[in-house]
Design a protein around this motif. Sequence first.
Motif, PDB file in Angstrom:
ATOM      1  N   ILE A 138      24.982  53.770  19.153  1.00  0.00           N
ATOM      2  CA  ILE A 138      25.142  55.034  19.858  1.00  0.00           C
ATOM      3  C   ILE A 138      24.349  56.107  19.130  1.00  0.00           C
ATOM      4  O   ILE A 138      24.187  56.067  17.910  1.00  0.00           O
ATOM      5  CB  ILE A 138      26.625  55.444  20.006  1.00  0.00           C
ATOM      6  CG1 ILE A 138      27.294  55.633  18.636  1.00  0.00           C
ATOM      7  CG2 ILE A 138      27.383  54.419  20.841  1.00  0.00           C
ATOM      8  CD1 ILE A 138      28.736  56.126  18.716  1.00  0.00           C
ATOM      9  N   VAL A 139      23.836  57.082  19.899  1.00  0.00           N
ATOM     10  CA  VAL A 139      22.964  58.111  19.354  1.00  0.00           C
ATOM     11  C   VAL A 139      23.478  59.485  19.793  1.00  0.00           C
ATOM     12  O   VAL A 139      23.791  59.690  20.969  1.00  0.00           O
ATOM     13  CB  VAL A 139      21.513  57.923  19.845  1.00  0.00           C
ATOM     14  CG1 VAL A 139      20.604  59.001  19.257  1.00  0.00           C
ATOM     15  CG2 VAL A 139      20.996  56.536  19.484  1.00  0.00           C
ATOM     16  N   HIS A 140      23.548  60.416  18.852  1.00  0.00           N
ATOM     17  CA  HIS A 140      23.956  61.789  19.132  1.00  0.00           C
ATOM     18  C   HIS A 140      22.705  62.666  19.122  1.00  0.00           C
ATOM     19  O   HIS A 140      21.980  62.700  18.128  1.00  0.00           O
ATOM     20  CB  HIS A 140      24.949  62.270  18.070  1.00  0.00           C
ATOM     21  CG  HIS A 140      25.628  63.546  18.406  1.00  0.00           C
ATOM     22  ND1 HIS A 140      26.266  64.352  17.471  1.00  0.00           N
ATOM     23  CD2 HIS A 140      25.795  64.196  19.597  1.00  0.00           C
ATOM     24  CE1 HIS A 140      26.788  65.397  18.060  1.00  0.00           C
ATOM     25  NE2 HIS A 140      26.514  65.337  19.351  1.00  0.00           N
ATOM     26  N   VAL A 141      22.432  63.344  20.238  1.00  0.00           N
ATOM     27  CA  VAL A 141      21.257  64.207  20.321  1.00  0.00           C
ATOM     28  C   VAL A 141      21.689  65.637  20.628  1.00  0.00           C
ATOM     29  O   VAL A 141      22.711  65.876  21.268  1.00  0.00           O
ATOM     30  CB  VAL A 141      20.260  63.722  21.401  1.00  0.00           C
ATOM     31  CG1 VAL A 141      19.769  62.313  21.090  1.00  0.00           C
ATOM     32  CG2 VAL A 141      20.879  63.755  22.790  1.00  0.00           C
ATOM     33  N   ALA A 142      20.889  66.594  20.159  1.00  0.00           N
ATOM     34  CA  ALA A 142      21.156  68.008  20.403  1.00  0.00           C
ATOM     35  C   ALA A 142      20.721  68.393  21.809  1.00  0.00           C
ATOM     36  O   ALA A 142      20.070  67.614  22.525  1.00  0.00           O
ATOM     37  CB  ALA A 142      20.424  68.860  19.364  1.00  0.00           C
ATOM     38  N   ASN A 143      21.047  69.622  22.199  1.00  0.00           N
ATOM     39  CA  ASN A 143      20.685  70.088  23.541  1.00  0.00           C
ATOM     40  C   ASN A 143      19.180  70.200  23.745  1.00  0.00           C
ATOM     41  O   ASN A 143      18.711  70.303  24.884  1.00  0.00           O
ATOM     42  CB  ASN A 143      21.334  71.450  23.814  1.00  0.00           C
ATOM     43  CG  ASN A 143      22.832  71.338  24.031  1.00  0.00           C
ATOM     44  OD1 ASN A 143      23.321  70.323  24.534  1.00  0.00           O
ATOM     45  ND2 ASN A 143      23.575  72.358  23.643  1.00  0.00           N
ATOM     46  N   ASN A 144      18.403  70.190  22.656  1.00  0.00           N
ATOM     47  CA  ASN A 144      16.946  70.219  22.788  1.00  0.00           C
ATOM     48  C   ASN A 144      16.326  68.823  22.740  1.00  0.00           C
ATOM     49  O   ASN A 144      15.110  68.683  22.708  1.00  0.00           O
ATOM     50  CB  ASN A 144      16.326  71.094  21.701  1.00  0.00           C
ATOM     51  CG  ASN A 144      16.673  70.617  20.296  1.00  0.00           C
ATOM     52  OD1 ASN A 144      17.264  69.552  20.116  1.00  0.00           O
ATOM     53  ND2 ASN A 144      16.295  71.406  19.298  1.00  0.00           N
ATOM     54  N   GLY A 145      17.160  67.778  22.708  1.00  0.00           N
ATOM     55  CA  GLY A 145      16.670  66.414  22.707  1.00  0.00           C
ATOM     56  C   GLY A 145      16.394  65.841  21.328  1.00  0.00           C
ATOM     57  O   GLY A 145      16.042  64.668  21.210  1.00  0.00           O
ATOM     58  N   HIS A 146      16.565  66.631  20.275  1.00  0.00           N
ATOM     59  CA  HIS A 146      16.351  66.136  18.919  1.00  0.00           C
ATOM     60  C   HIS A 146      17.550  65.295  18.482  1.00  0.00           C
ATOM     61  O   HIS A 146      18.704  65.654  18.742  1.00  0.00           O
ATOM     62  CB  HIS A 146      16.135  67.290  17.951  1.00  0.00           C
ATOM     63  CG  HIS A 146      14.849  68.025  18.191  1.00  0.00           C
ATOM     64  ND1 HIS A 146      14.542  69.223  17.575  1.00  0.00           N
ATOM     65  CD2 HIS A 146      13.783  67.729  18.972  1.00  0.00           C
ATOM     66  CE1 HIS A 146      13.350  69.637  17.972  1.00  0.00           C
ATOM     67  NE2 HIS A 146      12.877  68.746  18.830  1.00  0.00           N
ATOM     68  N   VAL A 147      17.255  64.207  17.798  1.00  0.00           N
ATOM     69  CA  VAL A 147      18.315  63.298  17.367  1.00  0.00           C
ATOM     70  C   VAL A 147      19.062  63.888  16.180  1.00  0.00           C
ATOM     71  O   VAL A 147      18.457  64.318  15.192  1.00  0.00           O
ATOM     72  CB  VAL A 147      17.732  61.922  17.006  1.00  0.00           C
ATOM     73  CG1 VAL A 147      18.837  60.998  16.498  1.00  0.00           C
ATOM     74  CG2 VAL A 147      17.046  61.304  18.224  1.00  0.00           C
TER      75      VAL A 147
END
Length: 386
Positions: free
Chosen positions: A335-344
């Motif tokens: 699973i991957v958590h990304v910010a609202n700007n698409g950065h991981v």
Amino acid sequence: MILVAGFVAYATLWPSRFDPVAWQAPPVHALDSDTRPMSALTRLGIGAGTGPETVAIGPEGRLYAGYADGTIRRFDADKATGRSDGQVFATTNGRPLGLAFGPPLPRAKQHQRPDGTSRADRTVADADNAASGDASPGSQRATLYVADADQGLLAINRKGQITELTSSANGRPFGFTDDVTVAKDGRVYFTDASSRWPHTAYRTAILEHHGDGRLLRYDPKTGRTDVLLDGLQFANGVALGPDDAYVLVTETGAYRVTRYWLTGPHAGAHDVFIDDLPGFPDGIDADTAHRGFWIALFAPRNTVLDFAAPYPWLREVIHRLPSWLKPAPAHVGHIVHVANNGHVISQRIDDRNNAYAPITSVTPAGQWLYLGSLETDAIGRVPAQP
């Protein structure tokens, strides 16, 4: 050599509706982020059924999941550790995949489907709702919207009664209704992964790379279904951004997440939110504080499939191989958590033999992340903060 040549000739020349399209797989890039193991995982509702692909949190705080047998079951998370059948909330007689709660349907749109949930199940659900307070008139997000791979987009009220909302758009039936989310204004965003292949042939659809997935919107007030994006590579998970300014859709077959703008100067346009993912993106969910999104990677990318991408004839051969010879997804939970700007921001990986995998959805709720899977017999739960 003669047998091999004969098989290749058969695979490439014998008529088939499998129609692979040449494409170039992007390079594999490791995610530059904080990487941690998938620790302290608890399995909930063991044995309730196969394939709780998506977990939704009901207005009363319980867990809802759809299973391969067509049932949607609900659980009290605190009582579902270990073996638990939960309670049958509804039966779609299809394959419920995506689940999301939203406002009730307009009264004129409500009707019960005759072949839906049984009278016995409705009676139990009704009594349980009354006991939990879920049937109160003030519950504003008590309708469960379901992306059913076989039946299309459904709505299920508190009594487990099913309403068929839509099963086609622009004259093209849905082939594989996949995931769903509901905006604050009550409009429903959902995906049709493939109009050519059913859910039982999801690997075939991805191998073909035909680009027949769609992002759609259903308006309960008008009954209208709009196609927002077409030509997607296996349109899968769907999630709304902060203030419902945009909607994200995972393109499993292209290793990316696409963003469609709903408001602002870019309304109606789309762009790439994140791409070159190291695996097949499946479900995507906004985190509880709207600080980003959680993406479930079904499996790592496969070297053989990426190599075969530009060669339709080679994928014809792969398609014709016996199932035991075809490239299989690696058993890895990711699973991957990304910010609202698409950065991981971070990622969690479990590649042990007993890993909870494949993971198809990540549902944040308070201190927990609830994990869904297409193939396991349990719901996964891990701490939101590792």
